[in-house]
Design an enzyme around this catalytic site. Sequence first.
Site, PDB file in Angstrom:
ATOM      1  N   ASP A  57       0.815  -1.208   0.000  1.00 51.49           N
ATOM      2  CA  ASP A  57       0.000   0.000   0.000  1.00 51.49           C
ATOM      3  C   ASP A  57       0.853   1.264   0.000  1.00 51.49           C
ATOM      4  O   ASP A  57       1.795   1.397   0.789  1.00 51.49           O
ATOM      5  CB  ASP A  57      -0.901  -0.013   1.248  1.00 51.49           C
ATOM      6  CG  ASP A  57      -1.756   1.224   1.369  1.00 51.49           C
ATOM      7  OD1 ASP A  57      -2.652   1.393   0.542  1.00 51.49           O
ATOM      8  OD2 ASP A  57      -1.501   2.031   2.291  1.00 51.49           O
ATOM      9  N   ALA A  58       0.511   2.206  -0.866  1.00 55.48           N
ATOM     10  CA  ALA A  58       1.024   3.585  -0.865  1.00 55.48           C
ATOM     11  C   ALA A  58       2.512   3.683  -0.555  1.00 55.48           C
ATOM     12  O   ALA A  58       2.923   4.366   0.391  1.00 55.48           O
ATOM     13  CB  ALA A  58       0.226   4.418   0.127  1.00 55.48           C
ATOM     14  N   GLU A  90       1.331  -0.096  -4.958  1.00 47.27           N
ATOM     15  CA  GLU A  90       0.535   1.109  -5.148  1.00 47.27           C
ATOM     16  C   GLU A  90       1.512   2.267  -4.998  1.00 47.27           C
ATOM     17  O   GLU A  90       2.127   2.427  -3.941  1.00 47.27           O
ATOM     18  CB  GLU A  90      -0.578   1.244  -4.115  1.00 47.27           C
ATOM     19  CG  GLU A  90      -1.409   2.494  -4.369  1.00 47.27           C
ATOM     20  CD  GLU A  90      -2.296   2.902  -3.202  1.00 47.27           C
ATOM     21  OE1 GLU A  90      -3.259   3.648  -3.424  1.00 47.27           O
ATOM     22  OE2 GLU A  90      -2.014   2.492  -2.060  1.00 47.27           O
TER      23      GLU A  90
END
Length: 600
Positions: free
Chosen positions: A261-262, A296
């Site tokens: 994630d991110a 991501e």
Amino acid sequence: MRRGHQMPFGAALAADGVRFGFWAPSASRVTLLTHDREEEMVADDGWFRLHARALGAGALYSFRVDGEATVPDPASRFQPRDIGGPSMVVDPFAYRWRDGSWRGRLWEEAVVYEAHVGTATPEGSFTALTGKLEYLRDLGVTALELMPIADFPGSRSWGYDGVLHYAPDHAYGTPDELKALVDEAHSLGLMVLLDVVYNHFGPSGNYLPTYAQTFFTERHQTLWGAGINYDGETSATVREYFINNALYWLEEYHFDGLRFDAVHAIADDSEKHIIAELAERIRASFPQRHVHLVLENNANEARWLGAAESGTPGLYTAQWNDDIHHAWHRILTGESDGYYRDYDNPVARLGRGLAEGFIYQGEHSQHDGVARGEPSGHLPPSAFVAFLQNHDQIGNRALGERLGLLTDQNKLALARAALLLGPQIPLLFMGEEWQASTPFVYFVDFPDDPDLANAVREGRRKEFGGFAAFGDETGIAAIPDPTTEETFARSRLNWDEALRDPHSSVLAETKALLHLRRDEVVPLTKTGLLDARWRSPGADALEICWRFGGGSLRLLMNFGPDIYVFPVESGERAIWSSPGVALDGDATLPPWTGTMLVGK
């Protein structure tokens, strides 16, 4: 077959008890608490260790720091009483795996189905989701992706506020029930991917600052406060915490890959960035398996993607491609607020994204205020995960509406076919395959922190206060309260609607498209991309052609109000066309239709 990951953290079963390792460099004294005793741990350069010979699997334990705070194990394998309760000693070798011959599947075969365990079924559990695996296989899905499951506060959450990264959340079931889900998926030929969050901890239940202050650093600030210390003093242990976590999920739970994630929010000034070291360690640990690592990364850094020159996997397999989503969303809905304003002339933007991967490859972003991205045209389509919807793009809307409520159904049918037959890796968000009517709304649960719950509630209202639809008291009142059980329940899938029209027709269409993908598209993508090009011969017309070693794919689409005619090349045949498309020497496309052609 039995599996377990050996790590320096947490509780490890031994032949004569349990060995505990607890990193607490800010503490001067730590004791182990169990149901009937308290034992002093031995200090060793920031570590506290103890061999407890009277304990075994199933024992509950906590750590008392400097005689005051009682905290769970940060590497706990299970928290049966939530994040503030005691940790449980788990025997990772107790589960008997049936998938000894499983080595995974090629990434080119991936059709990803993103699911939130708590709302994907009425029961909201690992076991209930296991019962849906045959349905996913028959649909044409090949990879189930779980939103984060690391233990979070309370009983409901998207999972991105987890604080105990090694413990599957107790609200979903036990470690063995999660293993049974993965095991059954493998028996059906399905991969299972897991979303992990290494850029921040949730705002409630993170005890690390109490005894390991240098786990975080004020030198790097993030959206969530002080950054994780990946590059300062004592950062070696911090890095090992997350590297071991990734290895743990892949080894002990036999996941087929991770979605990170991110990663653009991970600040690391080390000579080797943590996401590079993560990938290198993972690749070295599982050379005989198909392990897929997906990013991501809002920065659109193509440098992390692509295979090595030897043909072996590079650092990362693929990246979620928000660019493609944003272009599609603007075409389908006309929305231009926020980041959608970066996607003016969306038909041409979409053409570039489908042919080259990123739309922003170094161009200046009005929304971000900076140049964003790197050239990506050299990468294969499989380096990009494409989607029309996902948890973010639905749930970050004020009302959590799905795309089916925001656009015309004929337009959505065209986009659906282009997604599922395109050579990028398609992702469906749970229920999208039948155009579920249920929303997916942002929800949290902070039962022990009412002030934080109120702050989240008011922050959600403030976030959308600038939108005209939510500019008065009536509009504000319509925004679901993210802290209530009702909001969570509204987000739960209603599987019964998939059995009746119009949902059953959409489901049948999705299944047919995925079977076409399996039979016609995937064999081509496996032969390797030679080149890709796109053109927009009219303002509302788009043509994308991908040439592979074994043939070509050519996608023609008309987004305008008038008929558009494309030439059809010799030897091409249509594997799919919208209703009303005529193929007789040329391809005659009425408004909002398309066709996918296969050539030699």
